[in-house]
Write an enzyme that holds these catalytic residues in place. Sequence first.
Site, PDB file in Angstrom:
ATOM      1  N   GLY A 251       0.407   1.874 -15.904  1.00 22.42           N
ATOM      2  CA  GLY A 251       1.588   1.202 -16.407  1.00 22.42           C
ATOM      3  C   GLY A 251       2.527   2.206 -17.069  1.00 22.42           C
ATOM      4  O   GLY A 251       2.656   3.351 -16.630  1.00 22.42           O
TER       5      GLY A 251
ATOM      6  N   ARG B  23       8.941   0.875  -2.822  1.00 20.26           N
ATOM      7  CA  ARG B  23       8.917  -0.076  -3.932  1.00 20.26           C
ATOM      8  C   ARG B  23       9.261  -1.481  -3.434  1.00 20.26           C
ATOM      9  O   ARG B  23      10.112  -1.663  -2.551  1.00 20.26           O
ATOM     10  CB  ARG B  23       9.945   0.357  -4.979  1.00 20.26           C
ATOM     11  CG  ARG B  23       9.966  -0.485  -6.263  1.00 20.26           C
ATOM     12  CD  ARG B  23       8.705  -0.339  -7.051  1.00 20.26           C
ATOM     13  NE  ARG B  23       8.879  -0.789  -8.441  1.00 20.26           N
ATOM     14  CZ  ARG B  23       7.869  -1.123  -9.233  1.00 20.26           C
ATOM     15  NH1 ARG B  23       6.621  -1.070  -8.778  1.00 20.26           N
ATOM     16  NH2 ARG B  23       8.084  -1.488 -10.476  1.00 20.26           N
TER      17      ARG B  23
ATOM     18  N   SER C  85      10.079   1.180 -12.319  1.00 19.84           N
ATOM     19  CA  SER C  85       8.672   1.566 -12.307  1.00 19.84           C
ATOM     20  C   SER C  85       8.447   2.705 -13.279  1.00 19.84           C
ATOM     21  O   SER C  85       9.383   3.417 -13.663  1.00 19.84           O
ATOM     22  CB  SER C  85       8.277   2.011 -10.888  1.00 19.84           C
ATOM     23  OG  SER C  85       6.984   2.589 -10.884  1.00 19.84           O
TER      24      SER C  85
ATOM     25  N   THR D 224       0.616   0.758  -5.966  1.00 20.20           N
ATOM     26  CA  THR D 224       0.330  -0.287  -6.949  1.00 20.20           C
ATOM     27  C   THR D 224       0.486  -1.694  -6.393  1.00 20.20           C
ATOM     28  O   THR D 224       1.238  -1.921  -5.439  1.00 20.20           O
ATOM     29  CB  THR D 224       1.286  -0.125  -8.157  1.00 20.20           C
ATOM     30  OG1 THR D 224       0.963  -1.075  -9.164  1.00 20.20           O
ATOM     31  CG2 THR D 224       2.738  -0.310  -7.734  1.00 20.20           C
TER      32      THR D 224
ATOM     33  N   THR E 295      -2.355   0.083 -10.771  1.00 15.43           N
ATOM     34  CA  THR E 295      -1.915   1.224  -9.991  1.00 15.43           C
ATOM     35  C   THR E 295      -3.060   2.183  -9.657  1.00 15.43           C
ATOM     36  O   THR E 295      -4.129   2.137 -10.231  1.00 15.43           O
ATOM     37  CB  THR E 295      -0.755   1.958 -10.708  1.00 15.43           C
ATOM     38  OG1 THR E 295       0.210   0.997 -11.117  1.00 15.43           O
ATOM     39  CG2 THR E 295      -0.102   2.977  -9.843  1.00 15.43           C
TER      40      THR E 295
END
Length: 606
Positions: free
Chosen positions: A512, A123, A488, A435, A417
């Site tokens: 999302g 991330r 996320s 993503t 994503t």
Amino acid sequence: MVSKRVVSKRVVSKKATLTFASLLLIPLYSWGFSYEAPAITPEVGSGYEEKPGWAASSFAVAAANPLATDAGYQVLKAGGNAVDAAVAVQMVLTLVEPQSSGIGGGAFLLHYDGSNVQAYDGRETAPAAATGELFMEDGEPLAFMDAVASGLSVGVPGTLKMLEKAHAEHGQLSWEVLFEPAIVLAEEGFAVSQRLHTSLANDEALRHDPLASTFYYDASGEPIAVGETLKNPALATIFRRIAREGSVALHEGDIAEDLVHRVQTHSARPGEMTLDDLSGYEALEREPLCTPWQQWDVCGFPPPSSGHITVMQILGMLDQQPLLEAPLDNGAASSGWLHQFLESSRLAFADRGRYIADPAFVEAPGGDWSLMLAPEYLANRSALIGEESMGEGAEPGNPGEQTVSFASQPEQPEYGTSHISIVDAEGNAVAMTTTIEQAFGSRILADGGTGLPGGYLLNNELTDFSFVPEIDGEPVANRVEPGKRPRSSMAPTLVFDQDSGELVASLGSPGGAAIIHYTARTLVAMRDWGLSAQTALNLPHAITLGGDVSVEQGRFSEATIEALRERGHTVNERDLTSGLQAIMRLEDGSLFGGADPRREGVVMGD
């Protein structure tokens, strides 16, 4: 405990005595893997294309673009494993599906090695100079798209370092050869798909980026046409550097300098990312969350992802509701089941908005995230579901005693994503969701300082943070802080049989915050309704983030929609473009994979 097993690089070992300088002179195909670019016709432009599902006897790969799937397939055929294939698939997606993911973004990867599940966190992080006021101007939050299309929104990318970490522990083929498919396609070109063309046509902000406007559009502003061959020499050059040097090529040196320059010199709202931010990024290994769910154990990602916790809260609350067989109305679940599903979603999203954020900055309720999934807690939450919708009145629960009081984050858009699911011939499995957030991310194209056409897109992942740092004097858990990873919704998922311990499925989706609904409904369809992977993915969607209900345009009967309205739901119809991928292991040990009919993905295997 998490395994730290390192798999030897059997292909590399034959070259182990070569010097670094000599490596630069060796063509990639000499490493024992020769990629052949397939002839693939771009998908039709209907937006929904029926897909049959795909059977395989020993291995399979599912990805969001046929070229990416084929790259993973060729790697598996050449003796690579699931992690090898994931690297190759991601690099091709960077090229052919730039609107959704790439080396300028982040990813979560779940890996199963036949005995252990590991969770690799790639991330993005907030730069060291970021503050809680990042998206505030004159005391008010920025308009969402003003924040997105800017240097402010770019987080320090993590996908490449994460994949490098996973490959170092598990890869079979050399790192270098896994870039060959993407390099060949970048140099020789690929046929632009309908989805890429449509995404380009519908995006105004990308046209304002000086590099992107000349690469993806003609002089009159028209996007590159469907079927036209698109080459990306800048990205091919960058990939060659990364193939030989590793992730350091992106995080240090001239490619990194170009990335930082693009962020810091954005014409509207420059960001403050530095070279130290890039070089200091670390991919993490986290303890996966594996949750019992009747006869299955469902494994997913812990915070900073809210995906697994929220999915399993929804499913745990549904299991406490009166059992409904969910009769199908033209492929859609009944209004009674939908009501239970949507109300469970409201309650789960209320908890998500209050509690879930980067665990390095926010303590779990009661010190343990699993308390949010405790059966007694979910039974109490489920008891709040009545015959009428609670609408926007869903309040967070109290799963554990809090030492800090947090405000609930206001609803914000989430987008973008891509998802990859892979099962290899040795039984290893990957579920990876990846993503750059919004379509085309921050709308900043970086060419690595090459001066060549093309490049890769930078993420806008920092807009996953709350724009407001506090409400009525109470901090928002998911506020911006230096070095923090934004919350996320990505939910890469591996499923196992409780009795045998054998792998049941790998699945996940883009979308999302709706990723959570897509994944939860798919799990119900596969377990409770006994549907195949493909049939489960074909079912129409219904979602709520706590307010209005959105149902997939044209997929539900008026009677079902009206029945939801009679229960107090405010319902609208719109496109809900998931991108689910799923591979299931059948009782005879073979595999069956599905790809979302709403996107251009396919499954390939032998």
